[in-house]
Motif scaffolding. Structure first.
Motif, short mmCIF file in Angstrom:
data_model
loop_
_atom_site.label_atom_id
_atom_site.label_comp_id
_atom_site.label_asym_id
_atom_site.label_seq_id
_atom_site.Cartn_x
_atom_site.Cartn_y
_atom_site.Cartn_z
N HIS A 165 0.82 -1.21 0.00
CA HIS A 165 0.00 0.00 0.00
C HIS A 165 0.87 1.27 0.00
O HIS A 165 0.53 2.26 -0.65
N MET A 166 1.97 1.23 0.72
CA MET A 166 2.88 2.37 0.73
C MET A 166 3.41 2.63 -0.68
O MET A 166 3.40 3.76 -1.16
N LYS A 167 3.84 1.57 -1.37
CA LYS A 167 4.38 1.73 -2.72
C LYS A 167 3.31 2.19 -3.70
O LYS A 167 3.58 3.00 -4.59
N GLU A 168 2.10 1.68 -3.55
CA GLU A 168 1.00 2.11 -4.41
C GLU A 168 0.74 3.61 -4.23
O GLU A 168 0.57 4.35 -5.20
N TYR A 169 0.73 4.06 -3.00
CA TYR A 169 0.49 5.47 -2.70
C TYR A 169 1.66 6.33 -3.19
O TYR A 169 1.46 7.39 -3.79
N LEU A 170 2.87 5.87 -2.97
CA LEU A 170 4.06 6.59 -3.42
C LEU A 170 4.06 6.76 -4.94
O LEU A 170 4.58 7.75 -5.45
N SER A 171 3.45 5.82 -5.65
CA SER A 171 3.44 5.90 -7.12
C SER A 171 2.71 7.15 -7.62
O SER A 171 2.90 7.57 -8.77
N ASP A 172 1.89 7.76 -6.77
CA ASP A 172 1.18 9.00 -7.13
C ASP A 172 1.95 10.25 -6.72
O ASP A 172 1.46 11.36 -6.92
#
Length: 144
Positions: free
Chosen positions: A79-86
């Motif tokens: 979830h952290m990486k998914e959010y960081l992708s934005d």
């Protein structure tokens, strides 16, 4: 950048492409750093992150004196990486002990929180979220 700031933020960092960066690569010539405490599961964070990104991108058009470091409150790395992708900035890696240390140092009790420090690690604002929400890129330029 000062030794004090490097001591405060440490290294390494990661970017949205998944690359690991050292202190100099991540923060370069920045004179002011926004330490952004946030998480993907937090609705106010999901509302503020695009505002911060817009102000960040606007400032970046004219100079590289401002950088943001994302400090996650996510419960898992995916979830952290998914959010960081934005996000157009760097992050402290998931699970890194610096996360808890920074939250404690700045008394972070709720998110989103944006703490702003100068190149020496001195606090410029503990209320960066409201500053950016109210004034956008002008808030960032005022910190410089």
């Amino acid at each position: 950048m000062s030794a004090e700031l490097k001591t405060l933020l440490g290294e390494p960092f990661v970017n949205r492409e998944g690359q690991t960066l050292n202190f100099e690569q991540a923060l370069g010539s920045a004179e002011v750093i926004g330490i952004y405490f946030s998480a993907h599961w937090c609705p106010p964070c999901r509302g503020f992150t695009p505002m911060l990104a817009e102000a960040y991108d606007e400032v970046k058009k004219s100079h590289n004196k401002f950088q943001v470091v994302f400090v996650t409150s996510d419960q898992d790395e995916a979830h952290m990486k998914e959010y960081l992708s934005d996000m157009p900035w760097v992050a402290i890696p998931f699970g890194d002990p610096r996360i808890a240390a920074l939250k404690s140092k700045y008394g972070v009790r709720g998110i989103p929180t944006l703490v702003v420090v100068d190149g020496k690690g001195e606090t410029k604002s503990l209320n960066g979220r409201n500053d950016v929400a109210s004034n956008g890129a002008d808030a960032i330029n005022a910190w410089l």
